[in-house]
Enzyme design. Sequence first.
Site, PDB file in Angstrom:
ATOM      1  N   TYR A 142       0.821  -1.209   0.000  1.00 17.25           N
ATOM      2  CA  TYR A 142       0.000   0.000   0.000  1.00 17.25           C
ATOM      3  C   TYR A 142       0.858   1.264   0.000  1.00 17.25           C
ATOM      4  O   TYR A 142       0.445   2.300  -0.509  1.00 17.25           O
ATOM      5  CB  TYR A 142      -0.888   0.049   1.251  1.00 17.25           C
ATOM      6  CG  TYR A 142      -2.187  -0.708   1.158  1.00 17.25           C
ATOM      7  CD1 TYR A 142      -2.201  -2.088   1.008  1.00 17.25           C
ATOM      8  CD2 TYR A 142      -3.395  -0.039   1.252  1.00 17.25           C
ATOM      9  CE1 TYR A 142      -3.395  -2.784   0.950  1.00 17.25           C
ATOM     10  CE2 TYR A 142      -4.595  -0.722   1.202  1.00 17.25           C
ATOM     11  CZ  TYR A 142      -4.593  -2.095   1.049  1.00 17.25           C
ATOM     12  OH  TYR A 142      -5.779  -2.758   0.998  1.00 17.25           O
ATOM     13  N   LYS A 191       3.640 -15.238   3.181  1.00 21.40           N
ATOM     14  CA  LYS A 191       3.868 -16.038   1.979  1.00 21.40           C
ATOM     15  C   LYS A 191       5.371 -16.247   1.881  1.00 21.40           C
ATOM     16  O   LYS A 191       6.033 -15.881   0.908  1.00 21.40           O
ATOM     17  CB  LYS A 191       3.297 -15.292   0.751  1.00 21.40           C
ATOM     18  CG  LYS A 191       3.261 -16.099  -0.515  1.00 21.40           C
ATOM     19  CD  LYS A 191       2.210 -17.189  -0.545  1.00 21.40           C
ATOM     20  CE  LYS A 191       2.334 -18.031  -1.802  1.00 21.40           C
ATOM     21  NZ  LYS A 191       1.441 -19.215  -1.803  1.00 21.40           N
ATOM     22  N   ASP A 223      -2.405 -18.406   1.481  1.00 23.34           N
ATOM     23  CA  ASP A 223      -3.391 -19.183   0.710  1.00 23.34           C
ATOM     24  C   ASP A 223      -4.048 -20.239   1.593  1.00 23.34           C
ATOM     25  O   ASP A 223      -5.268 -20.427   1.589  1.00 23.34           O
ATOM     26  CB  ASP A 223      -2.749 -19.800  -0.549  1.00 23.34           C
ATOM     27  CG  ASP A 223      -1.439 -20.529  -0.281  1.00 23.34           C
ATOM     28  OD1 ASP A 223      -0.894 -20.426   0.841  1.00 23.34           O
ATOM     29  OD2 ASP A 223      -0.957 -21.223  -1.201  1.00 23.34           O
ATOM     30  N   ASP A 247      -5.994  -6.974   4.625  1.00 28.07           N
ATOM     31  CA  ASP A 247      -7.156  -6.382   3.951  1.00 28.07           C
ATOM     32  C   ASP A 247      -8.057  -7.497   3.434  1.00 28.07           C
ATOM     33  O   ASP A 247      -9.271  -7.500   3.655  1.00 28.07           O
ATOM     34  CB  ASP A 247      -6.673  -5.498   2.793  1.00 28.07           C
ATOM     35  CG  ASP A 247      -7.832  -4.877   2.030  1.00 28.07           C
ATOM     36  OD1 ASP A 247      -8.744  -4.344   2.682  1.00 28.07           O
ATOM     37  OD2 ASP A 247      -7.823  -4.956   0.784  1.00 28.07           O
ATOM     38  N   ASP A 251     -11.867  -9.180   5.313  1.00 29.63           N
ATOM     39  CA  ASP A 251     -13.183  -9.237   4.667  1.00 29.63           C
ATOM     40  C   ASP A 251     -13.739 -10.659   4.749  1.00 29.63           C
ATOM     41  O   ASP A 251     -14.918 -10.869   5.043  1.00 29.63           O
ATOM     42  CB  ASP A 251     -13.087  -8.823   3.190  1.00 29.63           C
ATOM     43  CG  ASP A 251     -13.363  -7.340   2.975  1.00 29.63           C
ATOM     44  OD1 ASP A 251     -13.023  -6.538   3.865  1.00 29.63           O
ATOM     45  OD2 ASP A 251     -13.918  -6.990   1.917  1.00 29.63           O
TER      46      ASP A 251
HETATM   47  C1  IPM Z   1     -10.193  -1.313   4.314  1.00 22.46           C
HETATM   48  C2  IPM Z   1     -10.468  -0.769   2.937  1.00 22.46           C
HETATM   49  C3  IPM Z   1      -9.320   0.167   2.574  1.00 22.46           C
HETATM   50  C4  IPM Z   1      -8.059  -0.667   2.550  1.00 22.46           C
HETATM   51  C5  IPM Z   1      -9.509   0.924   1.249  1.00 22.46           C
HETATM   52  C6  IPM Z   1     -10.782   1.750   1.257  1.00 22.46           C
HETATM   53  C7  IPM Z   1      -8.315   1.782   0.929  1.00 22.46           C
HETATM   54  O1  IPM Z   1     -10.632  -1.805   2.032  1.00 22.46           O
HETATM   55  O2  IPM Z   1     -10.112  -0.526   5.255  1.00 22.46           O
HETATM   56  O3  IPM Z   1     -10.052  -2.532   4.439  1.00 22.46           O
HETATM   57  O4  IPM Z   1      -7.782  -1.339   1.544  1.00 22.46           O
HETATM   58  O5  IPM Z   1      -7.340  -0.647   3.547  1.00 22.46           O
HETATM   59 MG    MG Z   2     -10.651  -3.754   2.918  1.00 20.35          MG
END
Ligand code: IPM
Ligand code: MG
Length: 356
Positions: A142, A191, A223, A247, A251
């Site tokens: 990032y 990884k 993975d 990230d 999710d």
């Molecule tokens: C998160 C989001 C952010 C990230 C984006 C909006 C830049 O997906 O906070 O997980 O990738 O960190």
């Molecule tokens: Mg995210």
Amino acid sequence: MNKTIAIIRGDGIGPEIVGEALGVLDAVAEKFGHAFTYQEAPMGGCAIDAFGVPLPDSSLKTCLDSDSVLLGAVGGPKWDSQPSANRPERGLLKLRSAMGLYTNVRPARMFQDLAAACPLRADIAKRGIDFVVVRELIGGMYFGEHSTFEAGGERKAVDVCAYTEHEVRRVARVAFDMARKRRRRVTSIDKANVLDTSRLWRSTVEEVAREYPDVELLHMYVDNAAMQIVRDPSQFDVIVTENLFGDILSDEASQITGSIGMIPSSSMGEGSRGLYEPIHGSAPDIAGQNRANPIGTILAAAMMLRYSFDMAEEAGTVEAAVDAALKAGLRCGDIMNEGGTLLGCREMGAEIRARI
Ligand code: IPM
Ligand code: MG
């Protein structure tokens, strides 16, 4: 206590969910005799529209001068054609970096009342889901150099992934400290079979682990981890991983608990000031329709009370109010199940407030 909170409403459903979280904070202030002062800090697409940049200096200053920051969500299709350096998300990344927020904590806990919303097989879900993803937040790909250029008659793009030992060490310590307050198991995800940054990550985490002989350390390739999170999430207590892997995995981890709409997160550095936000995005498809679930943001506000303001009782009161609303069968669209009562964003906020 008097606290100043910078408020970033953001884009899409951001203003709606933040509005409900502020209502809950007001109820807490009244019940416990605190005074919370809110300072608006525009960021994201709305700031691009108003100021030409996703994070104006004035907003950054408001955040740096505050006791803590509450954020809804930023971004949306309207700003997709912005040059990459001026996208709404860049505002968020700049804010994380400028505030030095190197640790992002995202709990994945299944609410018993929402077990029906869990997409995993019942025998897997029954073992329980209660782990925390500790994600490094201001390093890795990032924040490496990004570039797109012509090479050999075609376009080429490069994103650099870099980590230094101290960047790994400080977030690893947060993970081990947290494991000490939980089930004393850290799973470090990398990884290392392919990447140098991962090999550095792994050896540095191992060094830190020596300071915590009472905490078990396991390593897992990313993975395999993506697979294990759906195969048997009960094996995890504290996951620690680098920015991009965190990230993606956070999710996944949130969705198996029932809905990404329920999960809060905290981002912290040195000191008590943090940035608190739901982990979901700005959901432009349902923006302005009173259909968003404000619970992720309300629970983020609870995390702020606990971690930045040392108000454990107040935080517990908010969390209990959320639990009570769920127990009463109150649901937003993303967690609706048979027999539940479907509420809009505002109505859910009001029901939670009423239970403070
Ligand atoms: C998160 C989001 C952010 C990230 C984006 C909006 C830049 O997906 O906070 O997980 O990738 O960190
Ligand atoms: Mg995210």
